[in-house]
Design a protein around this motif. Sequence first.
Motif, PDB file in Angstrom:
ATOM      1  N   PRO A  85      -7.751   3.179 -25.842  1.00 15.11           N
ATOM      2  CA  PRO A  85      -6.678   2.562 -25.057  1.00 15.11           C
ATOM      3  C   PRO A  85      -7.000   1.138 -24.609  1.00 15.11           C
ATOM      4  N   LYS A  86      -8.253   0.845 -24.275  1.00 13.21           N
ATOM      5  CA  LYS A  86      -8.632  -0.515 -23.854  1.00 13.21           C
ATOM      6  C   LYS A  86      -8.390  -1.514 -24.982  1.00 13.21           C
ATOM      7  N   GLU A  87      -8.735  -1.146 -26.207  1.00 18.39           N
ATOM      8  CA  GLU A  87      -8.509  -2.017 -27.358  1.00 18.39           C
ATOM      9  C   GLU A  87      -7.015  -2.261 -27.575  1.00 18.39           C
ATOM     10  N   VAL A  88      -6.232  -1.218 -27.408  1.00 18.24           N
ATOM     11  CA  VAL A  88      -4.771  -1.337 -27.563  1.00 18.24           C
ATOM     12  C   VAL A  88      -4.208  -2.228 -26.462  1.00 18.24           C
ATOM     13  N   TRP A  89      -4.669  -2.027 -25.224  1.00 20.00           N
ATOM     14  CA  TRP A  89      -4.204  -2.847 -24.106  1.00 20.00           C
ATOM     15  C   TRP A  89      -4.508  -4.323 -24.356  1.00 20.00           C
ATOM     16  N   LEU A  90      -5.714  -4.629 -24.810  1.00 18.80           N
ATOM     17  CA  LEU A  90      -6.079  -6.023 -25.065  1.00 18.80           C
ATOM     18  C   LEU A  90      -5.247  -6.621 -26.197  1.00 18.80           C
ATOM     19  N   ALA A  91      -4.905  -5.830 -27.194  1.00 19.01           N
ATOM     20  CA  ALA A  91      -4.039  -6.309 -28.273  1.00 19.01           C
ATOM     21  C   ALA A  91      -2.646  -6.628 -27.729  1.00 19.01           C
ATOM     22  N   VAL A  92      -2.140  -5.771 -26.857  1.00 12.84           N
ATOM     23  CA  VAL A  92      -0.835  -6.026 -26.225  1.00 12.84           C
ATOM     24  C   VAL A  92      -0.908  -7.300 -25.390  1.00 12.84           C
ATOM     25  N   CYS A  93      -1.980  -7.438 -24.627  1.00 13.39           N
ATOM     26  CA  CYS A  93      -2.151  -8.630 -23.790  1.00 13.39           C
ATOM     27  C   CYS A  93      -2.153  -9.898 -24.630  1.00 13.39           C
ATOM     28  N   ASP A  94      -2.850  -9.876 -25.750  1.00 12.16           N
ATOM     29  CA  ASP A  94      -2.879 -11.042 -26.637  1.00 12.16           C
ATOM     30  C   ASP A  94      -1.502 -11.318 -27.228  1.00 12.16           C
ATOM     31  N   ALA A  95      -0.817 -10.279 -27.653  1.00 10.35           N
ATOM     32  CA  ALA A  95       0.494 -10.446 -28.287  1.00 10.35           C
ATOM     33  C   ALA A  95       1.540 -10.990 -27.324  1.00 10.35           C
ATOM     34  N   PHE A  96       1.401 -10.655 -26.046  1.00  7.97           N
ATOM     35  CA  PHE A  96       2.413 -11.047 -25.066  1.00  7.97           C
ATOM     36  C   PHE A  96       1.892 -12.063 -24.045  1.00  7.97           C
ATOM     37  N   ASP A  97       0.760 -12.677 -24.345  1.00  6.13           N
ATOM     38  CA  ASP A  97       0.189 -13.715 -23.477  1.00  6.13           C
ATOM     39  C   ASP A  97       0.080 -13.285 -22.014  1.00  6.13           C
ATOM     40  N   VAL A  98      -0.435 -12.088 -21.809  1.00  4.05           N
ATOM     41  CA  VAL A  98      -0.686 -11.601 -20.446  1.00  4.05           C
ATOM     42  C   VAL A  98      -1.843 -12.420 -19.877  1.00  4.05           C
ATOM     43  N   PRO A  99      -1.671 -12.970 -18.679  1.00  5.85           N
ATOM     44  CA  PRO A  99      -2.738 -13.773 -18.078  1.00  5.85           C
ATOM     45  C   PRO A  99      -4.044 -12.990 -17.910  1.00  5.85           C
ATOM     46  N   GLU A 100      -5.148 -13.701 -18.010  1.00  5.98           N
ATOM     47  CA  GLU A 100      -6.475 -13.097 -17.950  1.00  5.98           C
ATOM     48  C   GLU A 100      -6.676 -12.213 -16.709  1.00  5.98           C
ATOM     49  N   GLN A 101      -6.174 -12.627 -15.556  1.00  3.16           N
ATOM     50  CA  GLN A 101      -6.388 -11.867 -14.334  1.00  3.16           C
ATOM     51  C   GLN A 101      -5.683 -10.524 -14.320  1.00  3.16           C
ATOM     52  N   ARG A 102      -4.721 -10.298 -15.231  1.00  4.90           N
ATOM     53  CA  ARG A 102      -4.012  -9.006 -15.288  1.00  4.90           C
ATOM     54  C   ARG A 102      -4.477  -8.152 -16.469  1.00  4.90           C
ATOM     55  N   ARG A 103      -5.503  -8.572 -17.152  1.00  6.95           N
ATOM     56  CA  ARG A 103      -5.984  -7.798 -18.309  1.00  6.95           C
ATOM     57  C   ARG A 103      -6.951  -6.726 -17.894  1.00  6.95           C
TER      58      ARG A 103
END
Length: 64
Positions: free
Chosen positions: A46-64
């Motif tokens: 799940p952590k790998e999937v979350w980080l992929a989502v964060c990259d795809a949607f430009d989630v700010p670093e502090q919310r990753r």
Amino acid sequence: MRNTVFRKLMADEFGQVRAEMVAREHVMSALGGRTADEALEAGFPPKEVWLAVCDAFDVPEQRR
């Protein structure tokens, strides 16, 4: 990270309805051409999937 934590992070970031849609429909190259749901079903952490989502949607670093 557990799947339940992943789902909570998704809902917090996108809202419940959009989070479900993103997980079900958005295909990401970082996940081998899978959606988040497909990647989780295929055994991706799940952590790998979350980080992929964060990259795809430009989630700010502090919310990753």
